[in-house]
Design a protein around this motif. Sequence first.
Motif, PDB file in Angstrom:
ATOM      1  N   VAL A   1       0.858  -1.183   0.000  1.00  0.00           N
ATOM      2  CA  VAL A   1       0.000   0.000   0.000  1.00  0.00           C
ATOM      3  C   VAL A   1       0.894   1.233   0.000  1.00  0.00           C
ATOM      4  O   VAL A   1       1.841   1.341   0.753  1.00  0.00           O
ATOM      5  CB  VAL A   1      -0.932  -0.010   1.224  1.00  0.00           C
ATOM      6  N   GLY A   2       0.582   2.172  -0.885  1.00  0.00           N
ATOM      7  CA  GLY A   2       1.370   3.386  -0.994  1.00  0.00           C
ATOM      8  C   GLY A   2       2.545   3.271  -1.944  1.00  0.00           C
ATOM      9  O   GLY A   2       3.206   4.256  -2.218  1.00  0.00           O
ATOM     10  N   ALA A   3       2.812   2.082  -2.476  1.00  0.00           N
ATOM     11  CA  ALA A   3       3.923   1.902  -3.406  1.00  0.00           C
ATOM     12  C   ALA A   3       3.470   2.225  -4.824  1.00  0.00           C
ATOM     13  O   ALA A   3       2.296   2.106  -5.158  1.00  0.00           O
ATOM     14  CB  ALA A   3       4.425   0.462  -3.337  1.00  0.00           C
ATOM     15  N   ILE A   4       4.412   2.667  -5.648  1.00  0.00           N
ATOM     16  CA  ILE A   4       4.122   2.911  -7.053  1.00  0.00           C
ATOM     17  C   ILE A   4       5.109   2.130  -7.904  1.00  0.00           C
ATOM     18  O   ILE A   4       6.216   1.814  -7.448  1.00  0.00           O
ATOM     19  CB  ILE A   4       4.180   4.413  -7.410  1.00  0.00           C
ATOM     20  N   ASN A   5       4.713   1.810  -9.115  1.00  0.00           N
ATOM     21  CA  ASN A   5       5.638   1.234 -10.092  1.00  0.00           C
ATOM     22  C   ASN A   5       6.366   2.400 -10.744  1.00  0.00           C
ATOM     23  O   ASN A   5       5.779   3.150 -11.517  1.00  0.00           O
ATOM     24  CB  ASN A   5       4.886   0.439 -11.154  1.00  0.00           C
ATOM     25  N   VAL A   6       7.637   2.576 -10.432  1.00  0.00           N
ATOM     26  CA  VAL A   6       8.386   3.731 -10.906  1.00  0.00           C
ATOM     27  C   VAL A   6       8.726   3.560 -12.382  1.00  0.00           C
ATOM     28  O   VAL A   6       9.328   2.567 -12.779  1.00  0.00           O
ATOM     29  CB  VAL A   6       9.664   3.945 -10.079  1.00  0.00           C
ATOM     30  N   ALA A   7       8.310   4.541 -13.187  1.00  0.00           N
ATOM     31  CA  ALA A   7       8.576   4.524 -14.616  1.00  0.00           C
ATOM     32  C   ALA A   7       9.736   5.444 -14.987  1.00  0.00           C
ATOM     33  O   ALA A   7      10.431   5.209 -15.963  1.00  0.00           O
ATOM     34  CB  ALA A   7       7.321   4.935 -15.390  1.00  0.00           C
ATOM     35  N   SER A   8       9.947   6.501 -14.202  1.00  0.00           N
ATOM     36  CA  SER A   8      11.069   7.403 -14.452  1.00  0.00           C
ATOM     37  C   SER A   8      11.415   8.146 -13.169  1.00  0.00           C
ATOM     38  O   SER A   8      10.611   8.206 -12.241  1.00  0.00           O
ATOM     39  CB  SER A   8      10.738   8.398 -15.570  1.00  0.00           C
TER      40      SER A   8
END
Length: 130
Positions: free
Chosen positions: A73-80
């Motif tokens: 929860v609260g994590a994102i898939n970092v794209a840049s």
Amino acid sequence: MDGTLANFQLGISSDGTNCMMIFIDEDQRTTTCSADFTEFSQFIASLNQAASEMARRRSEQLDAEPHTGPIAVGAINVASAAFKLSASDGYVLGALAGDTGEVVGIRMRPDVVNQMTRAMLLAVPAVSAS
């Protein structure tokens, strides 16, 4: 502001105490906002709370679907990501952008940057140079 946010621009004064935010919607209407560091920090805190709530709701939706792996929860898939050194205090400033448009501001002490860089390098498998 009505509509969907299409663009966001941020300008920071040379002394780092004030910023100008420009919000642009899909119809190219703009809204500008000037803020001091405290107001801007409160704005970022509000965005973080909204992002956490969105992540919580998204994880609830994903609970109803088949799992493809653990979700934090609260994590994102970092794209840049983009980072720069602050000339005024030596901190590293930057942003992580997610693959669905989330943006998380980052401000780190240099020793934390070194720890994080080392940990990330150790976490990535070695790649052959062939």
